[in-house]
Design a protein around this motif. Structure first.
Motif, PDB file in Angstrom:
ATOM      1  N   VAL A   1       6.266  17.243  -2.776  1.00  0.00           N
ATOM      2  CA  VAL A   1       6.396  16.205  -3.804  1.00  0.00           C
ATOM      3  C   VAL A   1       7.521  15.215  -3.485  1.00  0.00           C
ATOM      4  CG1 VAL A   1       6.877  15.799  -6.252  1.00  0.00           C
ATOM      5  CG2 VAL A   1       5.324  17.633  -5.565  1.00  0.00           C
ATOM      6  N   GLN A   2       8.655  15.679  -2.960  1.00  0.00           N
ATOM      7  CA  GLN A   2       9.768  14.768  -2.656  1.00  0.00           C
ATOM      8  C   GLN A   2       9.353  13.720  -1.621  1.00  0.00           C
ATOM      9  OE1 GLN A   2      13.401  16.588  -1.300  1.00  0.00           O
ATOM     10  NE2 GLN A   2      14.439  14.651  -1.062  1.00  0.00           N
ATOM     11  N   ALA A   3       8.687  14.148  -0.574  1.00  0.00           N
ATOM     12  CA  ALA A   3       8.237  13.193   0.443  1.00  0.00           C
ATOM     13  C   ALA A   3       7.190  12.246  -0.139  1.00  0.00           C
ATOM     14  CB  ALA A   3       7.667  13.926   1.657  1.00  0.00           C
ATOM     15  N   LEU A   4       6.289  12.745  -0.969  1.00  0.00           N
ATOM     16  CA  LEU A   4       5.277  11.889  -1.583  1.00  0.00           C
ATOM     17  C   LEU A   4       5.916  10.864  -2.516  1.00  0.00           C
ATOM     18  CD1 LEU A   4       2.445  14.489  -2.195  1.00  0.00           C
ATOM     19  CD2 LEU A   4       2.399  12.530  -0.632  1.00  0.00           C
ATOM     20  N   ARG A   5       6.985  11.247  -3.180  1.00  0.00           N
ATOM     21  CA  ARG A   5       7.704  10.278  -4.027  1.00  0.00           C
ATOM     22  C   ARG A   5       8.309   9.165  -3.163  1.00  0.00           C
ATOM     23  NH1 ARG A   5      10.471  14.723  -7.849  1.00  0.00           N
ATOM     24  NH2 ARG A   5       8.751  14.925  -9.334  1.00  0.00           N
ATOM     25  N   GLY A   6       8.792   9.500  -1.982  1.00  0.00           N
ATOM     26  CA  GLY A   6       9.303   8.478  -1.067  1.00  0.00           C
ATOM     27  C   GLY A   6       8.213   7.518  -0.638  1.00  0.00           C
ATOM     28  N   HIS A   7       7.024   8.050  -0.338  1.00  0.00           N
ATOM     29  CA  HIS A   7       5.889   7.194   0.022  1.00  0.00           C
ATOM     30  C   HIS A   7       5.490   6.323  -1.172  1.00  0.00           C
ATOM     31  CE1 HIS A   7       5.033   8.755   4.020  1.00  0.00           C
ATOM     32  NE2 HIS A   7       5.218   9.979   3.555  1.00  0.00           N
ATOM     33  N   ALA A   8       5.520   6.902  -2.362  1.00  0.00           N
ATOM     34  CA  ALA A   8       5.171   6.135  -3.563  1.00  0.00           C
ATOM     35  C   ALA A   8       6.171   5.001  -3.780  1.00  0.00           C
ATOM     36  CB  ALA A   8       5.143   7.059  -4.780  1.00  0.00           C
ATOM     37  N   LYS A   9       7.436   5.274  -3.554  1.00  0.00           N
ATOM     38  CA  LYS A   9       8.470   4.244  -3.722  1.00  0.00           C
ATOM     39  C   LYS A   9       8.204   3.064  -2.791  1.00  0.00           C
ATOM     40  CE  LYS A   9      13.493   3.962  -4.037  1.00  0.00           C
ATOM     41  NZ  LYS A   9      14.736   4.723  -3.878  1.00  0.00           N
ATOM     42  N   TYR A  10       7.842   3.366  -1.554  1.00  0.00           N
ATOM     43  CA  TYR A  10       7.516   2.310  -0.587  1.00  0.00           C
ATOM     44  C   TYR A  10       6.285   1.521  -1.037  1.00  0.00           C
ATOM     45  CZ  TYR A  10       5.533   0.070   3.506  1.00  0.00           C
ATOM     46  OH  TYR A  10       4.980  -0.851   4.356  1.00  0.00           O
ATOM     47  N   LEU A  11       5.236   2.224  -1.441  1.00  0.00           N
ATOM     48  CA  LEU A  11       3.995   1.554  -1.824  1.00  0.00           C
ATOM     49  C   LEU A  11       4.172   0.701  -3.090  1.00  0.00           C
ATOM     50  CD1 LEU A  11       1.583   4.482  -0.993  1.00  0.00           C
ATOM     51  CD2 LEU A  11       1.553   2.227   0.084  1.00  0.00           C
ATOM     52  N   VAL A  12       4.980   1.159  -4.023  1.00  0.00           N
ATOM     53  CA  VAL A  12       5.241   0.377  -5.234  1.00  0.00           C
ATOM     54  C   VAL A  12       6.019  -0.885  -4.881  1.00  0.00           C
ATOM     55  CG1 VAL A  12       6.555   0.364  -7.397  1.00  0.00           C
ATOM     56  CG2 VAL A  12       5.090   2.306  -6.837  1.00  0.00           C
ATOM     57  N   ALA A  13       6.992  -0.760  -3.967  1.00  0.00           N
ATOM     58  CA  ALA A  13       7.803  -1.914  -3.566  1.00  0.00           C
ATOM     59  C   ALA A  13       7.019  -2.883  -2.683  1.00  0.00           C
ATOM     60  CB  ALA A  13       9.057  -1.436  -2.824  1.00  0.00           C
ATOM     61  N   ASN A  14       5.931  -2.429  -2.082  1.00  0.00           N
ATOM     62  CA  ASN A  14       5.111  -3.251  -1.182  1.00  0.00           C
ATOM     63  C   ASN A  14       3.656  -3.207  -1.643  1.00  0.00           C
ATOM     64  OD1 ASN A  14       7.085  -3.906   1.169  1.00  0.00           O
ATOM     65  ND2 ASN A  14       7.370  -1.724   0.724  1.00  0.00           N
ATOM     66  N   PRO A  15       3.315  -3.970  -2.683  1.00  0.00           N
ATOM     67  CA  PRO A  15       1.959  -3.892  -3.241  1.00  0.00           C
ATOM     68  C   PRO A  15       0.849  -4.294  -2.285  1.00  0.00           C
ATOM     69  CG  PRO A  15       3.324  -5.461  -4.476  1.00  0.00           C
ATOM     70  CD  PRO A  15       4.177  -4.868  -3.413  1.00  0.00           C
ATOM     71  N   SER A  16       1.172  -4.972  -1.189  1.00  0.00           N
ATOM     72  CA  SER A  16       0.131  -5.332  -0.229  1.00  0.00           C
ATOM     73  C   SER A  16      -0.103  -4.208   0.791  1.00  0.00           C
ATOM     74  CB  SER A  16       0.500  -6.621   0.504  1.00  0.00           C
ATOM     75  OG  SER A  16       1.687  -6.438   1.248  1.00  0.00           O
ATOM     76  N   ALA A  17       0.744  -3.187   0.779  1.00  0.00           N
ATOM     77  CA  ALA A  17       0.579  -2.053   1.693  1.00  0.00           C
ATOM     78  C   ALA A  17      -0.510  -1.123   1.163  1.00  0.00           C
ATOM     79  CB  ALA A  17       1.888  -1.296   1.836  1.00  0.00           C
ATOM     80  N   ASN A  18      -1.236  -0.510   2.094  1.00  0.00           N
ATOM     81  CA  ASN A  18      -2.290   0.436   1.743  1.00  0.00           C
ATOM     82  C   ASN A  18      -2.094   1.726   2.523  1.00  0.00           C
ATOM     83  OD1 ASN A  18      -3.842  -1.299   0.010  1.00  0.00           O
ATOM     84  ND2 ASN A  18      -4.418  -2.415   1.853  1.00  0.00           N
ATOM     85  N   VAL A  19      -2.607   2.815   1.978  1.00  0.00           N
ATOM     86  CA  VAL A  19      -2.525   4.102   2.643  1.00  0.00           C
ATOM     87  C   VAL A  19      -3.906   4.758   2.602  1.00  0.00           C
ATOM     88  CG1 VAL A  19      -1.819   5.402   0.579  1.00  0.00           C
ATOM     89  CG2 VAL A  19      -1.165   6.226   2.844  1.00  0.00           C
ATOM     90  N   VAL A  20      -4.240   5.431   3.694  1.00  0.00           N
ATOM     91  CA  VAL A  20      -5.473   6.218   3.764  1.00  0.00           C
ATOM     92  C   VAL A  20      -5.065   7.681   3.719  1.00  0.00           C
ATOM     93  CG1 VAL A  20      -7.506   6.801   5.140  1.00  0.00           C
ATOM     94  CG2 VAL A  20      -6.630   4.453   5.139  1.00  0.00           C
ATOM     95  N   LEU A  21      -5.650   8.427   2.811  1.00  0.00           N
ATOM     96  CA  LEU A  21      -5.393   9.860   2.696  1.00  0.00           C
ATOM     97  C   LEU A  21      -6.576  10.600   3.305  1.00  0.00           C
ATOM     98  CD1 LEU A  21      -4.129   9.930  -0.993  1.00  0.00           C
ATOM     99  CD2 LEU A  21      -2.782   9.689   1.107  1.00  0.00           C
TER     100      LEU A  21
ATOM    101  N   VAL B   1      -0.561  12.474  -7.136  1.00  0.00           N
ATOM    102  CA  VAL B   1       0.907  12.471  -7.077  1.00  0.00           C
ATOM    103  C   VAL B   1       1.403  11.049  -6.856  1.00  0.00           C
ATOM    104  CG1 VAL B   1       2.932  13.283  -5.811  1.00  0.00           C
ATOM    105  CG2 VAL B   1       1.062  14.865  -6.289  1.00  0.00           C
ATOM    106  N   LEU B   2       0.751  10.319  -5.972  1.00  0.00           N
ATOM    107  CA  LEU B   2       1.162   8.942  -5.706  1.00  0.00           C
ATOM    108  C   LEU B   2       0.973   8.059  -6.935  1.00  0.00           C
ATOM    109  CD1 LEU B   2      -0.257   8.475  -2.081  1.00  0.00           C
ATOM    110  CD2 LEU B   2       2.131   8.835  -2.743  1.00  0.00           C
ATOM    111  N   THR B   3      -0.169   8.152  -7.596  1.00  0.00           N
ATOM    112  CA  THR B   3      -0.428   7.287  -8.752  1.00  0.00           C
ATOM    113  C   THR B   3       0.476   7.643  -9.931  1.00  0.00           C
ATOM    114  OG1 THR B   3      -2.297   8.663  -9.436  1.00  0.00           O
ATOM    115  CG2 THR B   3      -2.794   6.703  -8.136  1.00  0.00           C
ATOM    116  N   VAL B   4       0.783   8.907 -10.110  1.00  0.00           N
ATOM    117  CA  VAL B   4       1.719   9.304 -11.172  1.00  0.00           C
ATOM    118  C   VAL B   4       3.088   8.683 -10.921  1.00  0.00           C
ATOM    119  CG1 VAL B   4       3.027  11.304 -12.034  1.00  0.00           C
ATOM    120  CG2 VAL B   4       0.555  11.407 -11.880  1.00  0.00           C
TER     121      VAL B   4
ATOM    122  N   SER C   1      -0.564   1.902  -7.244  1.00  0.00           N
ATOM    123  CA  SER C   1      -1.848   1.414  -7.729  1.00  0.00           C
ATOM    124  C   SER C   1      -2.977   2.121  -6.976  1.00  0.00           C
ATOM    125  CB  SER C   1      -1.952  -0.091  -7.512  1.00  0.00           C
ATOM    126  OG  SER C   1      -3.262  -0.534  -7.746  1.00  0.00           O
ATOM    127  N   SER C   2      -4.001   2.508  -7.703  1.00  0.00           N
ATOM    128  CA  SER C   2      -5.127   3.184  -7.046  1.00  0.00           C
ATOM    129  C   SER C   2      -5.832   2.268  -6.045  1.00  0.00           C
ATOM    130  CB  SER C   2      -6.118   3.699  -8.089  1.00  0.00           C
ATOM    131  OG  SER C   2      -6.606   2.642  -8.867  1.00  0.00           O
TER     132      SER C   2
END
Length: 167
Positions: free
Chosen positions: A79-99, A126-129, A133-134
């Protein structure tokens, strides 16, 4: 009339089972079947001073998250690492991730595709919580088709039960 009541009861029971499965978290450090050790993320997480806004900030975060046998429950240590990824994605709305969801070779091909999908969905939750953005998240399931390690033992299977984040 009786068929309608049975249908309602079945729908209610499935809803309760689904809600119960979504509300629990696994904090156990023990592994899955056969006493195998719990798999953890493959890379260390960075310190708490991470700004989270650049790709450099997330290079020290894990991008592979492991699962116990036949589960799609995200481990507490991920969860801690996923929160770091979420922080990046929230700060960069044009970034996308493939799971990319994966499973070990046990089970049918169809079951493993569905399990890989459920694992990717669990990571996505975890990322959306955490504010992502989905629309920034794409889910892909490979099931057992792309093993990380070839082998027919608990150690190999543990490394193949995973979700990989790809930017």
């Amino acid at each position: 009339m009786r068929a309608m009541n049975i249908g309602k009861a079945t729908a209610l029971a499935l809803t309760v089972v689904w809600a119960a499965g979504c509300s629990t978290t696994n904090t156990s450090d023990t592994g899955g079947m056969g006493g195998e050790p719990a798999a953890t993320t493959t890379e260390a997480t960075s310190g708490t001073s991470m700004s989270g806004t650049s790709m450099e900030d997330i290079k020290n975060l894990a991008t592979i998250f492991y699962f116990d046998f036949d589960t799609s429950q995200v481990k507490a240590e991920a969860v801690q690492a996923l929160r770091g990824h979420a922080k990046y994605l929230v700060a960069n709305p044009s970034a996308n991730v493939v799971l990319e969801g994966h499973a070990d070779e046990r089970g049918t091909r169809e079951y493993n595709i569905a399990l890989g999908e459920r694992r990717a969905q669990a990571v996505a939750r975890v990322l959306t919580v955490n504010g992502v953005s989905s629309s920034q998240i794409e889910l892909v399931s490979f099931g057992e088709e792309k093993p990380a390690v070839m082998g027919h033992n608990n150690s190999s299977w543990a490394q193949n039960r995973r979700v990989e984040l790809q930017y």
